[in-house]
Design a protein around this motif. Structure first.
Motif, PDB file in Angstrom:
ATOM      1  N   ALA A  89      16.895  -3.696 -28.565  1.00  0.00           N
ATOM      2  CA  ALA A  89      15.824  -4.536 -29.107  1.00  0.00           C
ATOM      3  C   ALA A  89      15.247  -5.441 -28.024  1.00  0.00           C
ATOM      4  CB  ALA A  89      16.353  -5.374 -30.266  1.00  0.00           C
ATOM      5  N   ALA A 139      15.670  -2.794 -35.973  1.00  0.00           N
ATOM      6  CA  ALA A 139      16.554  -2.533 -34.832  1.00  0.00           C
ATOM      7  C   ALA A 139      17.961  -3.012 -35.190  1.00  0.00           C
ATOM      8  CB  ALA A 139      16.046  -3.277 -33.609  1.00  0.00           C
ATOM      9  N   PRO A 144      11.269   0.319 -31.913  1.00  0.00           N
ATOM     10  CA  PRO A 144      12.251   0.014 -30.860  1.00  0.00           C
ATOM     11  C   PRO A 144      13.324   1.094 -30.720  1.00  0.00           C
ATOM     12  CG  PRO A 144      12.670  -1.317 -32.790  1.00  0.00           C
ATOM     13  CD  PRO A 144      11.427  -0.545 -33.079  1.00  0.00           C
ATOM     14  N   ASN A 145      13.327   2.028 -31.657  1.00  0.00           N
ATOM     15  CA  ASN A 145      14.327   3.096 -31.573  1.00  0.00           C
ATOM     16  C   ASN A 145      13.873   4.245 -30.674  1.00  0.00           C
ATOM     17  OD1 ASN A 145      16.204   1.901 -33.606  1.00  0.00           O
ATOM     18  ND2 ASN A 145      14.375   2.096 -34.855  1.00  0.00           N
ATOM     19  N   MET A 203      10.598   5.885 -24.652  1.00  0.00           N
ATOM     20  CA  MET A 203      10.075   4.524 -24.738  1.00  0.00           C
ATOM     21  C   MET A 203       8.677   4.424 -24.121  1.00  0.00           C
ATOM     22  SD  MET A 203      11.331   0.879 -23.312  1.00  0.00           S
ATOM     23  CE  MET A 203      12.817   0.563 -24.226  1.00  0.00           C
ATOM     24  N   LEU A 241      10.297  -8.925 -34.446  1.00  0.00           N
ATOM     25  CA  LEU A 241      11.266  -7.837 -34.450  1.00  0.00           C
ATOM     26  C   LEU A 241      11.756  -7.564 -35.875  1.00  0.00           C
ATOM     27  CD1 LEU A 241      12.991  -6.015 -32.432  1.00  0.00           C
ATOM     28  CD2 LEU A 241      14.841  -7.526 -33.117  1.00  0.00           C
ATOM     29  N   THR A 263       7.888  -4.797 -35.591  1.00  0.00           N
ATOM     30  CA  THR A 263       8.572  -3.564 -35.199  1.00  0.00           C
ATOM     31  C   THR A 263       9.359  -2.967 -36.360  1.00  0.00           C
ATOM     32  OG1 THR A 263      10.767  -4.337 -34.503  1.00  0.00           O
ATOM     33  CG2 THR A 263       8.946  -4.652 -32.931  1.00  0.00           C
ATOM     34  N   PHE A 322      13.217  -3.528 -25.489  1.00  0.00           N
ATOM     35  CA  PHE A 322      11.936  -3.108 -26.069  1.00  0.00           C
ATOM     36  C   PHE A 322      10.952  -4.280 -26.112  1.00  0.00           C
ATOM     37  CE2 PHE A 322       9.207  -1.813 -29.736  1.00  0.00           C
ATOM     38  CZ  PHE A 322       8.730  -0.643 -29.196  1.00  0.00           C
ATOM     39  N   ILE A 323      11.438  -5.443 -26.563  1.00  0.00           N
ATOM     40  CA  ILE A 323      10.587  -6.638 -26.627  1.00  0.00           C
ATOM     41  C   ILE A 323      10.089  -6.996 -25.230  1.00  0.00           C
ATOM     42  CG2 ILE A 323      10.565  -9.125 -27.115  1.00  0.00           C
ATOM     43  CD1 ILE A 323      12.640  -8.466 -29.365  1.00  0.00           C
TER      44      ILE A 323
END
Lengths: 322, 232
Positions: A207, A201, A171-172, A178, A223, A198, A210-211
């Motif tokens: 986060a 985060a 997620p970073n 991305m 996560l 993941t 990203f999810i």
């Protein structure tokens, strides 16, 4: 869940609609698994942690292989393992051999990893393997589980491998980075992954975004969070784990929790726990309530005392699965 | 071109220690930085000095060869010297050293270089850089012309991995570009992310199994064609 049945408790619990928690254990350069077994037992006591990841030479270090500790925690503590397997150290022949050995020992989850490069580890002169990459390992696992063969299609006799496998996502990877990350996960979805765990985060907005992006694949997402039991660990994580930075305020709070309670261990622990609970409790709540995540992977290695303060308000869903 | 780095002088000296007369052979082929007659001469002087410190006299001759990896060129150039010297020190890459040992098999040839990689001279970015690993299974057609074998520390076919941060690679302390982010950018630029998204199955490493060889002088005869015609 996709075409494959839920063989593991982890996947069964997700399928049953529970918001799940997984823990993390780290076998090290040590000929003793008692701490890991103790940690596993503590996880069971929470009744909220469904499975424990067992790391495979993190940061490229030469540690005890994850296969046997994964089996031991299932046998001696009764918690299901998420057996981490990196493609860094084994070719497709050894990976296949290990996977069916793991299946024979009753392991049910594999987490597929590329593995930090040996150049980062404690045996820097080693030649890394990377015969197949993590996506190709997913294909190999699909062949083993769904087709009952090795990579070349040679049949496995004597039984069926019943396992679920997942991959990691970072997620970073934000901004322009991305999209390649999401597309990469897409290739692994194509190769039949059952879940995603993941990397850790710290930024709730990042986060959630990203999810949200990963949700297009309809694969359960856990996560990653990383409660830190000391300022030193937080500092190390901030400086040495690729792509992860710990928020400055959190680092500062951990530092003062230690400094203000110098010489008084119980007070220091309480202060550190308070900092973690204050940061991560609302974080988890937000993820559960306002994202499509199926759970949280809590990488609190050797920090079991935080589980109940952190997760105590969630249902004891896991006890029916042990 | 093959990029080489000279071995430590002590290591070279240890190899030639048993000899008192050596031939030092430069190579004018593709190896870079240049390892020609001047470099051969400097190496001779250094080895002579080193021998002097040990109280020994070293006789040496420096020559250079157009290409040490070509058996005919190497053999004709080196042949006149073989009876007068006890060993050869080659400044070529490993290919040259192996070839010299093969064609000048009366004496041993020792390497003065470590062969680093097949690379290009790219002065704007780096002096020498590896763009191709001669892996035997070229992927450049699906990666926008960026090689994930030579360019990725993990040789990934389906990258990037989690070790990339802001487009830089974990190996080398985030100073070198991540090949897979480069590939992504190139394919995005040409609106070919379909190639990026595509899964690439495991490689067939038989193409890279040592020793590799390709037969070039196959025989040909028209006998079989004649037989077929007769059957008709």
């Amino acid at each position: 869940m996709g075409k494959r049945p839920a063989y593991s408790n982890l996947c069964k619990a997700i399928e049953a609609g529970h918001f799940v928690f997984t823990g993390e254990l780290e076998p090290k350069k040590i000929l003793d698994l008692s701490e890991i077994i103790e940690s596993s037992k503590e996880m069971i006591k929470t009744k909220r942690i469904i499975a424990a990841n067992v790391t495979d030479g993190p940061q490229g270090d030469a540690y005890m292989s994850s296969l046997i500790p994964s089996y031991i925690i299932q046998r001696d503590a009764g918690i299901e393992a998420v057996w981490q397997v990196a493609v860094r150290d084994r070719n497709r022949v050894a990976l296949f051999g290990d996977v069916i050995a793991g299946a024979y020992m009753g392991l049910k989850n594999i987490l597929v990893l590329t593995g930090d490069h040996t150049a980062l580890g404690d045996n820097k002169k080693a030649r890394p393997v990377y015969d197949i990459d993590s996506t190709q390992f997913c294909e190999l696992l699909s062949k083993i589980i769904d087709d009952g063969t090795d990579y070349e299609g040679n049949e496995i006799s004597g039984g069926k491998v019943e396992m679920n496998y997942g991959c990691v996502a970072n997620p970073n990877a934000v901004g322009e980075y991305m999209e390649p990350e999401i597309l990469k996960v897409g290739r692994k979805v194509e190769q039949g992954i059952d879940f995603i765990q993941t990397q850790t985060a710290f930024d709730i907005d990042v986060a959630k975004e990203f999810i949200n992006e990963l949700a297009r694949f309809n694969v359960p997402i856990l996560l990653g969070i990383f409660p830190m039991k000391s300022h030193g660990i937080a500092w190390y994580f901030d400086n040495y784990i690729p792509g992860v930075s710990v928020p400055k305020d959190l680092l500062k709070a951990l530092k003062s929790a230690e400094k203000d309670n110098k010489g008084n261990k119980p007070a220091k622990y309480a202060a550190l726990d308070k900092v973690n609970v204050e940061f991560f409790k609302p974080f988890i709540k937000e993820i559960k309530e306002n994202s499509k995540a199926s759970g949280v992977h809590c990488m609190a290695v050797e920090y079991e005392r935080l589980f109940i303060p952190l997760l105590g308000e969630y249902p004891e869903y896991a006890k029916g699965f042990y | 071109m093959i990029i080489t780095q000279q071995k430590d002088i002590n290591e070279i000296y240890e190899m030639i220690k048993p000899y008192s007369k050596i031939l030092i052979a430069g190579c004018d082929g593709c190896n870079q930085p240049p390892r020609s007659i001047n470099e051969a001469k400097v190496l001779g002087q250094l080895l002579e000095l080193k021998a002097k410190t040990e109280g020994k006299a070293l006789i040496w001759k420096a020559i250079t060869i157009l290409r040490q990896c070509d058996d005919r060129i190497a053999a004709t150039t080196v042949r006149p010297f073989l009876d007068d010297y006890e060993a050869i020190v080659s400044l070529a890459c490993g290919l040259g050293v192996v070839m010299m040992n093969k064609i000048a098999d009366k004496i041993l040839t020792y390497p003065a270089q470590n062969s680093m990689f097949g690379g290009v001279q790219n002065a704007s970015e780096n002096d020498f850089i590896q763009y191709c690993e001669t892996c035997g299974d070229c992927l450049l057609g699906v990666t926008g012309g960026v090689c994930p074998i030579a360019g990725c520390a993990k040789h990934l076919n389906n990258g990037p991995c989690g070790g990339t941060v802001d487009g830089l690679c974990e190996v080398g302390g985030y100073t070198r570009p991540c090949a897979w982010i480069e590939i992504y950018k190139r394919l995005k630029k040409f609106d070919r992310l379909d190639l990026f998204t595509k899964y690439r199955p495991a490689r067939d490493y038989r193409s890279a199994t040592s020793p590799s060889f390709i037969v070039i002088n196959k025989t040909y005869t028209n006998e079989e064609e004649k037989k077929k015609e007769e059957k008709k």
